[in-house]
Design a protein around this motif. Structure first.
Motif, PDB file in Angstrom:
ATOM      1  N   UNK A 120      19.622  16.869  91.356  1.00 25.24           N
ATOM      2  CA  UNK A 120      21.386  16.355  90.704  1.00 25.24           C
ATOM      3  C   UNK A 120      22.070  16.266  91.819  1.00 25.24           C
ATOM      4  N   UNK A 121      22.087  15.110  92.225  1.00 24.75           N
ATOM      5  CA  UNK A 121      23.349  14.385  93.425  1.00 24.75           C
ATOM      6  C   UNK A 121      24.542  14.972  93.401  1.00 24.75           C
ATOM      7  N   UNK A 122      25.576  15.830  93.645  1.00 23.13           N
ATOM      8  CA  UNK A 122      27.052  16.704  93.220  1.00 23.13           C
ATOM      9  C   UNK A 122      27.661  15.944  95.004  1.00 23.13           C
ATOM     10  N   UNK A 123      28.849  14.341  94.276  1.00 23.44           N
ATOM     11  CA  UNK A 123      28.874  13.818  95.319  1.00 23.44           C
ATOM     12  C   UNK A 123      30.837  13.466  95.427  1.00 23.44           C
ATOM     13  N   UNK A 124      30.944  14.107  96.436  1.00 25.56           N
ATOM     14  CA  UNK A 124      32.402  14.566  96.603  1.00 25.56           C
ATOM     15  C   UNK A 124      33.053  13.185  98.165  1.00 25.56           C
ATOM     16  N   UNK A 125      34.393  13.330  98.517  1.00 24.34           N
ATOM     17  CA  UNK A 125      34.444  12.171  99.540  1.00 24.34           C
ATOM     18  C   UNK A 125      33.630  11.128  99.847  1.00 24.34           C
ATOM     19  N   UNK A 126      33.339  10.515 100.511  1.00 26.43           N
ATOM     20  CA  UNK A 126      32.329  10.109 101.167  1.00 26.43           C
ATOM     21  C   UNK A 126      30.602  10.031 101.240  1.00 26.43           C
ATOM     22  N   UNK A 127      30.579   8.526 100.360  1.00 34.74           N
ATOM     23  CA  UNK A 127      28.724   8.283 101.015  1.00 34.74           C
ATOM     24  C   UNK A 127      28.002   7.522 101.413  1.00 34.74           C
ATOM     25  N   UNK A 128      28.152   7.797 102.336  1.00 35.42           N
ATOM     26  CA  UNK A 128      27.602   6.531 103.270  1.00 35.42           C
ATOM     27  C   UNK A 128      26.571   6.390 103.612  1.00 35.42           C
ATOM     28  N   UNK A 129      25.947   4.799 103.585  1.00 32.51           N
ATOM     29  CA  UNK A 129      24.820   4.912 104.905  1.00 32.51           C
ATOM     30  C   UNK A 129      23.532   5.761 104.079  1.00 32.51           C
ATOM     31  N   UNK A 130      23.103   6.415 104.914  1.00 32.87           N
ATOM     32  CA  UNK A 130      21.629   7.249 104.761  1.00 32.87           C
ATOM     33  C   UNK A 130      22.340   8.377 103.305  1.00 32.87           C
ATOM     34  N   UNK A 131      23.887   9.124 103.050  1.00 32.36           N
ATOM     35  CA  UNK A 131      23.545   9.509 101.481  1.00 32.36           C
ATOM     36  C   UNK A 131      23.744   8.325 100.236  1.00 32.36           C
ATOM     37  N   UNK A 132      23.615   7.191 100.716  1.00 34.19           N
ATOM     38  CA  UNK A 132      23.107   5.928  99.544  1.00 34.19           C
ATOM     39  C   UNK A 132      21.739   6.658  98.987  1.00 34.19           C
ATOM     40  N   UNK A 133      20.874   6.433 100.201  1.00 38.13           N
ATOM     41  CA  UNK A 133      19.576   6.856 100.201  1.00 38.13           C
ATOM     42  C   UNK A 133      19.201   8.251  99.401  1.00 38.13           C
ATOM     43  N   UNK A 134      19.975   9.154  99.184  1.00 39.99           N
ATOM     44  CA  UNK A 134      19.980  10.392  99.103  1.00 39.99           C
ATOM     45  C   UNK A 134      20.463   9.742  97.267  1.00 39.99           C
ATOM     46  N   UNK A 135      21.678   9.918  97.524  1.00 42.55           N
ATOM     47  CA  UNK A 135      22.254  10.071  95.900  1.00 42.55           C
ATOM     48  C   UNK A 135      20.987   8.666  94.480  1.00 42.55           C
ATOM     49  N   UNK A 136      20.924   7.276  95.772  1.00 46.04           N
ATOM     50  CA  UNK A 136      19.929   6.436  94.801  1.00 46.04           C
ATOM     51  C   UNK A 136      18.700   6.909  94.356  1.00 46.04           C
ATOM     52  N   UNK A 137      17.837   7.780  94.978  1.00 48.81           N
ATOM     53  CA  UNK A 137      17.048   8.408  94.781  1.00 48.81           C
ATOM     54  C   UNK A 137      16.713   9.615  94.029  1.00 48.81           C
ATOM     55  N   UNK A 138      17.692  10.136  93.642  1.00 49.86           N
ATOM     56  CA  UNK A 138      18.452  11.125  92.993  1.00 49.86           C
ATOM     57  C   UNK A 138      18.181  11.176  91.085  1.00 49.86           C
ATOM     58  N   UNK A 139      18.392  12.093  90.208  1.00 49.97           N
ATOM     59  CA  UNK A 139      17.776  11.858  88.925  1.00 49.97           C
ATOM     60  C   UNK A 139      18.925  11.243  88.435  1.00 49.97           C
ATOM     61  N   UNK A 140      20.000  12.160  88.796  1.00 48.62           N
ATOM     62  CA  UNK A 140      21.388  12.537  88.213  1.00 48.62           C
ATOM     63  C   UNK A 140      22.675  12.417  89.252  1.00 48.62           C
ATOM     64  N   UNK A 141      23.651  11.569  88.821  1.00 51.66           N
ATOM     65  CA  UNK A 141      24.224  11.584  90.383  1.00 51.66           C
ATOM     66  C   UNK A 141      25.921  12.202  89.397  1.00 51.66           C
TER      67      UNK A 141
END
Length: 264
Positions: free
Chosen positions: A98-119
């Motif tokens: 489960x990716x828990x995102x606040x503020x900005x999610x840029x570049x490599x952050x998209x790689x992490x979140x895009x491969x997570x199961x739940x955001x």
């Protein structure tokens, strides 16, 4: 500062990334993140991993300054390999992430979140790939898992961002909550997952990965080849030399900031 792992509840491991000021990760940081996620997923007591971050935003991608101050290609190769390892660790984690995102999610952050199961995201979260402004390419593979194909292309070519609420509309963000409720919202869905049988949830993760229509490992590796080509040709250095000098770019429908301003 760095990557840490905690166990707030039975069956749940929280991997937290904290590289002030904006979580732009150095080469070793990507490897540390990969190792922490893999270790958490391999723990038989863990049935769900929560990926979180400290500071102003979830992730600002690769530490461009590390690449700029390192002669030769060692830092670039290290960042490429480190990102590949971290993204793969999230995707291949034996239990759901489960990716828990606040503020900005840029570049490599998209790689992490895009491969997570739940955001799960806070209502101030924005997502984007400013790679063309950084003299790089990559993670279109992962952005494609968050938005439809033509929107991915428009976002990629323009380096614009989208909001958590927009991604919620596309079905790729599970919940959007106020920032103060983000941790609890992430733990709530992690709790539901962790309540399942540990062996069965691992079989479920393997089965779902097995039916993915795109091989994310091969697809991302293909993109990385063009990143290296851009560096060998000199175009990447030309673009990176302008890092920090561009003017503000607006998000669709509202004022926004470029990733350069976020990293200042």
């Amino acid at each position: 500062m760095g990557v840490s792992t905690s166990a707030p509840e039975e069956g749940i491991a929280v991997v937290t990334v904290d590289f002030p000021p904006v979580n732009a990760l150095p080469v070793q940081g990507w490897y540390d993140l990969a190792g922490a996620v893999r270790a958490a997923g391999a723990d038989p007591k863990v049935r769900c991993v929560v990926l979180a971050a400290g500071g102003r935003g979830f992730n600002a991608g690769v530490d461009i300054k590390e690449i700029q101050r390192t002669t030769g290609h060692d830092a670039l190769l290290g960042a490429n390999r480190g990102c590949y390892e971290a993204f793969a660790a999230v995707y291949d984690c034996e239990v759901p992430v489960v990716a828990t995102v606040h503020g900005f999610c840029l570049g490599g952050g998209i790689g992490l979140v895009g491969n997570a199961d739940v955001v799960v995201a806070s209502d101030d979260a924005t997502f984007g790939l400013p790679e063309l402004d950084r003299g790089a390419l990559g993670a279109a593979t992962h952005l494609s898992r968050l938005v439809p194909q033509h929107l991915m292309r428009a976002l990629y070519y323009t380096s614009r961002t989208v909001t958590a609420q927009e991604l919620h509309g596309h079905g790729s963000v599970w919940r959007v909550v106020p920032r103060e409720g983000l941790r609890e919202a992430a733990l709530a869905v992690a709790r539901e997952i962790a309540a399942k049988d540990g062996q069965l949830i691992r079989l479920a993760k393997a089965a779902i990965n097995g039916i993915d229509p795109v091989d994310v490992h091969r697809s991302y590796r293909f993109e990385q080849g063009f990143t290296f080509e851009a560096n060998l040709s000199g175009v990447a250095d030309r673009v990176r030399d302008t890092f920090g000098t561009q003017t503000t770019r607006n998000e669709p429908g509202k004022p926004g900031r470029t990733d350069r301003e976020e990293q200042s």
